[in-house]
Design a protein around this motif. Structure first.
Motif, short mmCIF file in Angstrom:
data_model
loop_
_atom_site.label_atom_id
_atom_site.label_comp_id
_atom_site.label_asym_id
_atom_site.label_seq_id
_atom_site.Cartn_x
_atom_site.Cartn_y
_atom_site.Cartn_z
N VAL A 25 0.87 -1.18 0.00
CA VAL A 25 0.00 0.00 0.00
C VAL A 25 0.90 1.23 0.00
O VAL A 25 2.12 1.11 0.13
N ASP A 26 0.30 2.41 -0.14
CA ASP A 26 1.10 3.63 -0.22
C ASP A 26 1.56 4.15 1.14
O ASP A 26 2.42 5.01 1.20
N GLU A 27 0.97 3.68 2.22
CA GLU A 27 1.36 4.11 3.56
C GLU A 27 2.29 3.06 4.17
O GLU A 27 2.54 2.02 3.59
N VAL A 28 2.78 3.32 5.37
CA VAL A 28 3.61 2.36 6.09
C VAL A 28 2.82 1.06 6.22
O VAL A 28 1.63 1.07 6.53
N PHE A 29 3.48 -0.08 5.96
CA PHE A 29 2.76 -1.34 5.99
C PHE A 29 3.64 -2.51 6.40
O PHE A 29 4.85 -2.49 6.19
N THR A 30 3.02 -3.51 6.96
CA THR A 30 3.53 -4.87 7.10
C THR A 30 2.37 -5.77 6.72
O THR A 30 1.30 -5.70 7.35
N ILE A 31 2.56 -6.56 5.67
CA ILE A 31 1.49 -7.41 5.16
C ILE A 31 1.96 -8.86 5.17
O ILE A 31 3.01 -9.17 4.61
N ARG A 32 1.20 -9.71 5.79
CA ARG A 32 1.50 -11.15 5.79
C ARG A 32 0.72 -11.81 4.67
O ARG A 32 -0.48 -11.58 4.53
N GLY A 33 1.43 -12.58 3.87
CA GLY A 33 0.82 -13.27 2.74
C GLY A 33 0.99 -12.47 1.45
O GLY A 33 1.00 -11.24 1.47
N ASP A 34 1.16 -13.19 0.34
CA ASP A 34 1.34 -12.54 -0.96
C ASP A 34 0.23 -12.89 -1.94
O ASP A 34 0.31 -12.61 -3.12
N GLU A 35 -0.85 -13.49 -1.44
CA GLU A 35 -1.94 -13.92 -2.30
C GLU A 35 -3.14 -12.99 -2.15
O GLU A 35 -3.31 -12.34 -1.12
N ASN A 36 -3.96 -12.93 -3.22
CA ASN A 36 -5.21 -12.19 -3.22
C ASN A 36 -5.05 -10.76 -2.68
O ASN A 36 -5.82 -10.32 -1.83
N CYS A 37 -4.04 -10.06 -3.17
CA CYS A 37 -3.75 -8.71 -2.68
C CYS A 37 -4.97 -7.79 -2.84
O CYS A 37 -5.39 -7.14 -1.87
N SER A 38 -5.52 -7.71 -4.04
CA SER A 38 -6.63 -6.78 -4.27
C SER A 38 -7.86 -7.17 -3.46
O SER A 38 -8.58 -6.29 -2.97
N GLY A 39 -8.12 -8.44 -3.29
CA GLY A 39 -9.25 -8.90 -2.49
C GLY A 39 -9.12 -8.54 -1.02
O GLY A 39 -10.11 -8.48 -0.30
N ARG A 40 -7.89 -8.30 -0.58
CA ARG A 40 -7.65 -7.91 0.81
C ARG A 40 -7.44 -6.40 0.94
O ARG A 40 -7.10 -5.90 2.01
N GLY A 41 -7.65 -5.66 -0.16
CA GLY A 41 -7.55 -4.20 -0.10
C GLY A 41 -6.16 -3.65 -0.35
O GLY A 41 -5.89 -2.49 -0.02
N TYR A 42 -5.27 -4.44 -0.91
CA TYR A 42 -3.90 -4.01 -1.17
C TYR A 42 -3.64 -3.89 -2.66
O TYR A 42 -4.34 -4.46 -3.49
N LYS A 43 -2.57 -3.19 -3.01
CA LYS A 43 -2.05 -3.19 -4.36
C LYS A 43 -1.16 -4.41 -4.52
O LYS A 43 -0.72 -5.00 -3.54
#
Length: 135
Positions: free
Chosen positions: A96-114
């Protein structure tokens, strides 16, 4: 630019040598003449993780992974503030465009991520590694 600094003070301490005992880390340094925002992806156990953003001015460095490196491969995405230079490749992670830590690399758009490309960095099984971003 919509990115925020995560570890400026850590990067400044490392670059100035004021951080005390030397540690093994993954460090990214900006060797371009503009500001660069960077994010990193890596394997944490059985899960992929992506984190960002560190904003680096010319000659600034940031420790994006602290401590001995446990992986051979890390993945980096860099974007220049002029919007014309990108350090990317075919390895896709969520961000995402803000500070982030995201677990998992699947279904990005479905989880609200780019979803976007990161470039693979082979650390050669070293305990510490420095990546210099250049044009």
């Amino acid at each position: 630019m919509k990115r925020y600094i995560l570890a400026a003070s850590v990067g400044l301490l490392a670059a100035s040598g004021l951080g005390g005992d030397a540690q093994a880390d993954f460090t990214i340094c900006n060797k371009t003449y503009g500001t660069v925002s960077v994010a990193i992806g890596y394997r944490d156990g059985d899960q992929w993780v992506s984190e960002g953003w560190w904003n680096l001015s010319y000659e600034d460095c940031a420790q994006v992974v602290q401590g001995d490196l446990r992986q051979t491969y890390y993945y980096v995405r860099g974007e220049s503030d002029d919007g014309e230079t990108y350090w990317t490749d075919d390895y896709t992670f969520c961000y995402v465009d803000e500070v982030f830590t995201i677990r998992g690399d699947e279904n990005c758009s479905g989880r609200g991520y780019k979803s976007g490309g990161f470039m693979e960095i082979d650390t050669g099984n070293k305990l510490d590694y420095t990546l210099d971003l250049t044009h």
